[in-house]
Design a protein around this motif. Structure first.
Motif, short mmCIF file in Angstrom:
data_model
loop_
_atom_site.label_atom_id
_atom_site.label_comp_id
_atom_site.label_asym_id
_atom_site.label_seq_id
_atom_site.Cartn_x
_atom_site.Cartn_y
_atom_site.Cartn_z
N ASP A 1 -1.19 3.95 4.68
CA ASP A 1 -1.09 2.87 5.64
C ASP A 1 -2.12 1.82 5.27
OD1 ASP A 1 0.96 3.95 7.14
OD2 ASP A 1 -0.42 5.08 8.44
N VAL A 2 -1.69 0.58 5.21
CA VAL A 2 -2.60 -0.49 4.85
C VAL A 2 -2.94 -1.27 6.11
CG1 VAL A 2 -2.91 -2.54 3.43
CG2 VAL A 2 -1.58 -0.64 2.56
N LYS B 1 0.35 0.88 -1.24
CA LYS B 1 1.20 1.02 -0.05
C LYS B 1 2.38 1.95 -0.32
CE LYS B 1 3.50 -1.86 3.35
NZ LYS B 1 3.92 -3.20 3.73
N TYR C 1 0.61 -3.29 -3.37
CA TYR C 1 1.92 -2.68 -3.13
C TYR C 1 2.01 -1.27 -3.70
CZ TYR C 1 4.26 -6.55 -0.88
OH TYR C 1 4.64 -7.51 0.02
#
Length: 150
Positions: A114-115, A109, A106
């Motif tokens: 962009d994950v 992110k 997190y």
């Protein structure tokens, strides 16, 4: 004092339910609070800290109870809470490795990355690099200290 298999499994099951359950409950409650700007990542990060705090308080309390009830010497005396808490806390170490990764993911992110599937291994490698000592600590507690103490 030896524990029966049923007692051992119940202690383990209780730990398996408490730590992930507390994480899920606190995450849901935090997401419902009317805090401006709080999202999923904030709720996850604070929830992992809540669970870690609860575990630290319980471990410290168990230690204090054990030390205060030992009449002769801490290393020579036996207390039922020693084995019980070890069995109860083992699931925390497995949970916390995952929780630390979730926080790392997190944070990555939130930084605007962009994950997607292509960068997932890069995130895992970065997590292993940044948290290696903590992962080793948790793994040793889980794989070495637990079997030795039981």
């Amino acid at each position: 004092m030896a524990f029966s298999l049923t007692e051992m499994l119940s202690e383990l099951a209780l730990g398996c339910l408490l730590f992930p359950g507390l994480f899920t409950l606190s995450k849901r409650c935090l997401k419902k609070l009317p805090l401006s700007g709080w999202g999923e990542s904030d709720a996850v990060i604070v929830s992992t800290r809540i669970v870690s705090t609860v575990q630290a308080v319980m471990a410290s309390s168990a230690g204090i109870i054990i030390v205060k009830s030992c009449s002769r010497h801490v290393l020579e005396d036996r207390h039922w809470l020693t084995n019980a808490y070890v069995l109860f806390a083992v699931p925390y170490f497995a949970y916390d490795i995952y929780a630390m990764y979730l926080c790392h993911w997190y944070k990555y992110k939130v930084k605007g990355h962009d994950v997607d599937r292509s960068c997932h291994w890069a995130i895992v490698k970065n997590y292993l690099k940044k948290e290696l000592l903590m992962i080793i600590h948790h793994s040793v507690m889980f794989a070495v200290c637990f079997p030795v103490s039981v």
